[in-house]
Each structure stands twice: as structure tokens, then as C-alpha cells.
Design an enzyme around this catalytic site. Structure first.
Site, PDB file in Angstrom:
ATOM      1  N   GLY A 248       0.524  -1.454  -0.033  1.00  0.00           N
ATOM      2  CA  GLY A 248       0.554   0.322  -0.111  1.00  0.00           C
ATOM      3  C   GLY A 248       1.180   1.593   0.350  1.00  0.00           C
ATOM      4  O   GLY A 248       0.285   1.946   0.109  1.00  0.00           O
ATOM      5  N   GLY A 292       3.611  -3.576  -3.964  1.00  0.00           N
ATOM      6  CA  GLY A 292       3.490  -3.949  -5.357  1.00  0.00           C
ATOM      7  C   GLY A 292       3.252  -2.722  -5.917  1.00  0.00           C
ATOM      8  O   GLY A 292       4.263  -2.529  -6.492  1.00  0.00           O
ATOM      9  N   ARG A 293       2.007  -1.517  -6.051  1.00  0.00           N
ATOM     10  CA  ARG A 293       2.748  -0.334  -7.302  1.00  0.00           C
ATOM     11  C   ARG A 293       4.071   0.574  -6.338  1.00  0.00           C
ATOM     12  O   ARG A 293       4.677   1.055  -7.750  1.00  0.00           O
ATOM     13  CB  ARG A 293       1.665   0.574  -6.735  1.00  0.00           C
ATOM     14  N   CYS A 361     -16.394   1.028 -26.668  1.00  0.00           N
ATOM     15  CA  CYS A 361     -18.071   1.795 -27.138  1.00  0.00           C
ATOM     16  C   CYS A 361     -18.406   2.159 -25.069  1.00  0.00           C
ATOM     17  O   CYS A 361     -19.490   0.677 -25.309  1.00  0.00           O
ATOM     18  CB  CYS A 361     -18.562   0.534 -27.785  1.00  0.00           C
ATOM     19  N   TYR A 390      -1.112  -2.209 -11.814  1.00  0.00           N
ATOM     20  CA  TYR A 390      -2.577  -2.448 -11.838  1.00  0.00           C
ATOM     21  C   TYR A 390      -3.347  -2.136 -13.462  1.00  0.00           C
ATOM     22  O   TYR A 390      -4.295  -1.632 -13.775  1.00  0.00           O
ATOM     23  CB  TYR A 390      -3.307  -2.027 -11.415  1.00  0.00           C
TER      24      TYR A 390
HETATM   25  C1  LIG Z   1      -3.235  -8.514   0.669  1.00  0.00           C
HETATM   26  C2  LIG Z   1      -2.433  -7.362  -0.202  1.00  0.00           C
HETATM   27  N1  LIG Z   1      -0.784  -6.916  -0.445  1.00  0.00           N
HETATM   28  C3  LIG Z   1      -0.331  -5.830  -1.321  1.00  0.00           C
HETATM   29  C4  LIG Z   1      -1.261  -5.351  -2.061  1.00  0.00           C
HETATM   30  C5  LIG Z   1      -0.145  -4.629  -2.968  1.00  0.00           C
HETATM   31  O1  LIG Z   1      -1.209  -3.171  -2.773  1.00  0.00           O
HETATM   32  P1  LIG Z   1       0.324  -2.291  -3.045  1.00  0.00           P
HETATM   33  O2  LIG Z   1       0.115  -1.657  -4.703  1.00  0.00           O
HETATM   34  O3  LIG Z   1      -0.523  -0.853  -2.723  1.00  0.00           O
HETATM   35  O4  LIG Z   1       1.132  -2.033  -2.991  1.00  0.00           O
HETATM   36  C6  LIG Z   1      -1.996  -5.496  -1.948  1.00  0.00           C
HETATM   37  C7  LIG Z   1      -3.090  -4.962  -3.230  1.00  0.00           C
HETATM   38  O5  LIG Z   1      -4.366  -4.763  -3.502  1.00  0.00           O
HETATM   39  C8  LIG Z   1      -3.170  -6.471  -1.647  1.00  0.00           C
HETATM   40  O6  LIG Z   1      -4.357  -6.621  -1.310  1.00  0.00           O
END
Ligand SMILES: Cc1ncc(COP(=O)(O)O)c(C=O)c1O
Length: 434
Positions: A248, A292-293, A361, A390
């Protein structure tokens, strides 16, 4: 002009990424095109890891592969010594096809199927993050059938919702994920898994939200969980070896976003956990995180060819590109905001405000509202920044639009890592009526 990630302007005035002219990339690989500067992904991975190493805290930095899961990306995560978070059989299969060490894979999800769990156990993955009571029973049955034991974490919802600068404390969390930390659910779950011969309970997991720019939410979550750990040491004789605080960590999608460096999140989290375990006389757990992001988001851009325009006098001007919600559904799904420039003249002065529409569309198929741009000419190319997370992973075939190719660039070398989908690919699984 602010350039995101590692993009910049080369000596002929074109946008470049990873030392390569984006016009050359579009010419060689076509559009729409996802381009990732892998040097930036490596840099981010290293800074998360280094922050733990410097403080000599045992840790795992698990790449949340839901952000962007492909064989090449998983291999890059492996090269950087990351662990891997998967949430489905498909992500797990990708990881295995990439040759990722299965002992460093963590399996999440609120509704893992029997087949998915069996697959995870057969491949001896690192741990299962148990999400609910149904899963405890299912996993027990599978372990019994296979006469095996599995490492598990319990996912809890700590009653903190964090999003960007806001965090909300909720008594009971209204979430489909995890065991509630406040209402006795997690104690019931913990008692259940601790009493089973099939589980090796490593610890606790939580994920409080996404695109978070402050550490307060993480620290609060750590506080609530460690307080519970102190209680469970007495009541259940349970000491967690692992505290997983999820992902996150925020990134800069637009000028308004002000993320803090990865090392800062990590060092503040470590400081808090160290202080808490000392306060409650607990053993310092390993700290796991799941970015992730923040690993891949601003390392990626998407290149589009600009096509039609529509002027609604006194209202707005629409410019359409050759992709849209099929390759980036985030604006339609969560009003996500992006910035963009003309890749062939990123420094040209903006003379108009336009809104970037996709070609699907669907009226909601808008990528960017009110973007300042110069006058548009034939063959202009739009580069949308920070599409690395994403984007491809949520891409779809709405309107039977083939998904774009993905190219990795690093030190002036471009490598195709996902081929562009073809029309043949689109009908590959279709069967005729007769
Ligand atoms: C359990 C869990 N871990 C990690 C992440 C990665 O989050 P982020 O891409 O915001 O770092 C998510 C994203 O939905 C998640 O649900």
C-alpha cells in the site's frame, strides 16, 4: 515540466525511458505499448531491502504480483531477492513457470479453491495466508489427505482503513478479507489453527489499504496487532515469528501526490515494532511487507497513438487514443488520475485543455480529464505516466480489443516480454456452434 519515474527528454526533444527514445519503441513494437524501466524497479526493490538490512531486522520484501504478473516480472523479482505474493492459481502458475523459488511464495486470497490450495501444497510454497474459517477447514482436509503440514499466517482486519492521507479507525471492519481483530474472531481462528497438527502458525498478516502516503496507518496497525500478540502470549502461549504489514505504499501519479521514500516507511515501521515488542517483552518478529505499486507503478508508462478528436464547443475537447479502459481500467474503476505528455514533443508549450478518451464503446472509457497539451498534429504519440501497476494486470478484452505488448527497457536495451495479443488469440478459446 515534471517527468515521472526515469523518463526524460533526449537530445532530439523526444521522451525517453531507460535511455531509449519512446518513438523508436512505438515504431518497433506498435501501440498501445506498456514500457517498463526495469532499472527503477530494481532500485525500489533494493531500497526496501536495504532499509531492513541496515537495521538488522529479519525481513521479507514480497512483491505483490497482482500489480503486474508476467514471467519476466517474476524473474526480475527473483533476481532482486524478493519474495512473491500471489492471490490465485494463475499467479502461482506464472511464478512457477518463471522458476520462482516456491519457498518464497506467499498465497493470499479470500476464496482460494481446493484445487488452488492443493496446487500450493504440492509445490511446497512458503506459506498460506489464511483468510477465513472456511479456509481453515478446507486446508485442514487437504493437509489430512496429503498427510502434510503447512506454514500459515492469519490475515486480520485491524480496524484501520488507510487511503492516501486519510486513515479511519473503525470498530469492526466491514471488509471481505480476514478475521476481525476486535470482536473475538481472530482468537477463535488462532485457537483453531494452533490446536491443529496440520499448521505451523508463523504469525499475523494485515493490509490496511493502498496509495498510502504516511506511516501513521501502518504504525497504528502494528500497535493494535502487537498489543494482541502480548495478550495471546499469555492466553494462548502463542508468539508470532512473523508480522506481515502488507503493501500500500504510495507513489506519485500526479503532481499532487507526495510519496515518502521506501526507506522511510520501513524505518518508521521498524522503530515502532521494536519499541512495542520491548514494551510488551516479546521477541522481535520478522517483518514482512508486500509492496506492489511502489515497486512497479512509476516504472511503467503506456504509449498510445492519438486518433480522432471531438470538440464540444464551450464544454470540452475529446481526444481519443488507440487503447483505453481495456489496457487501463483504473480511471473508470476508481477515478484514478494520471498525467501525460506528447512523447514526440514533451516540452512543447500547452495551448489547450483536452480530455483523453479510450476507443471502447463506453462513455466511461476516459483515461484523463482536463489535460493541458499543445496543438495536436498527425502521428502524435501520447505517453501516459505511472501505468506500471494494475494496468496490464487488469487489462481485458472488452470490445475484443487485443491486449498490448509489454517491453522492458534497461540501459538502452529494449526487450519484448509480453507479445501483443492477436485477433487469433482472441478467438482461440471460442468454439463454433456446429
Ligand atoms: C494483501 C495485499 N498485499 C499487498 C497489496 C499490494 O498493494 P500495493 O500495490 O498498493 O502496494 C495488496 C493490494 O491490493 C493486497 O491486497
Amino acid at each position: 515540466m515534471y517527468f515521472y519515474g526515469t523518463t526524460g527528454v533526449n537530445n532530439i526533444g523526444h521522451l525517453e525511458i531507460g535511455g531509449i527514445d519512446t518513438l523508436e519503441l512505438a515504431k518497433n513494437f506498435g501501440t498501445p505499448l506498456y514500457v517498463y524501466d526495469t532499472a527503477l524497479i530494481r532500485e525500489r526493490a533494493r531500497s526496501f531491502k536495504k532499509a531492513f538490512e541496515e537495521q538488522q531486522v529479519r525481513a521479507q520484501v514480497a512483491y505483490a504480483s497482482k500489480a503486474f504478473s508476467t514471467i519476466a516480472m517474476v524473474q526480475l523479482a527473483e533476481e532482486e531477492g524478493l519474495s512473491l505474493d500471489v492471490v490465485s492459481g494463475g499467479e502461482l502458475y506464472t511464478a512457477m513457470a518463471a522458476g520462482f523459488p516456491t519457498e518464497r511464495i506467499h498465497f493470499h486470497g479470500n476464496n482460494k479453491s481446493k484445487e488452488e490450495l492443493e496446487m500450493a501444497l504440492e509445490h511446497k510454497i512458503g506459506c498460506i495466508v489464511i483468510d477465513n474459517f472456511y479456509e481453515i477447514e478446507l486446508l485442514k482436509t487437504i493437509c489430512q489427505e496429503k498427510t502434510t503440514k503447512v506454514n500459515v499466517l492469519l490475515r486480520v482486519t485491524p480496524g484501520i482503513e488507510a487511503h492516501t492521507h486519510d486513515y479511519i479507525l473503525t470498530g469492526q471492519e466491514d471488509s471481505k478479507f480476514g478475521f476481525d481483530l476486535q470482536n473475538g474472531q481472530v482468537e477463535a481462528a488462532l485457537t483453531e489453527v494452533l490446536s491443529s497438527e496440520y499448521f505451523n502458525v508463523l504469525g499475523i498478516h494485515c493490509h490496511i489499504g493502498s496509495q498510502i502516503f504516511e506511516t501513521t496507518g501502518f504504525l497504528l496497525a502494528a500497535q493494535k496487532i502487537v498489543e494482541k500478540l502480548a495478550e495471546w502470549k499469555e492466553t494462548l502461549s502463542f508468539e508470532a515469528k512473523v508480522l506481515n504489514l502488507g503493501g500500500g505504499f504510495g507513489i506519485r501519479y500526479t503532481k499532487e501526490d507526495e510519496p515518502i521514500p521506501p526507506a522511510q516507511y520501513v524505518s518508521e515501521i521498524i522503530k515502532e515494532v521494536k519499541q512495542l515488542v520491548e514494551q510488551f517483552s516479546l521477541t522481535m518478529p520478522e517483518i514482512w511487507i508486500e509492496p506492489g505499486r511502489s515497486l512497479v507503478g512509476d516504472a511503467g508508462i503506456t504509449l498510445y497513438k492519438i486518433g480522432s478528436a471531438k470538440d464540444v464547443p464551450e464544454v470540452r475537447k475529446y481526444l481519443a487514443v488507440d487503447g483505453g479502459m481495456s489496457d487501463n481500467i483504473r480511471p473508470a474503476l476508481y477515478q484514478a488520475k494520471y498525467e501525460a505528455v506528447l512523447a514526440n514533443k514533451p516540452l512543447a508549450v500547452s495551448t489547450q485543455t483536452v480530455s483523453i478518451a479510450g476507443k471502447c464503446c463506453e462513455s466511461g472509457d476516459m483515461l484523463i480529464w482536463d489535460l493541458p497539451l499543445p496543438e495536436i498534429e498527425e502521428d502524435d504519440l501520447l505517453a501516459v505516466f505511472c501505468t506500471g501497476a494494475y494496468g496490464y494486470s487488469m487489462a481485458n478484452n472488452y470490445n475484443r480489443i487485443p491486449r498490448p505488448a509489454v517491453v522492458f527497457v534497461e540501459n538502452g536495451i529494449a526487450t519484448l516480454v509480453v507479445k501483443r495479443e492477436t485477433y487469433e488469440d482472441l478467438i482461440q478459446l471460442d468454439l463454433p456452434l456446429k
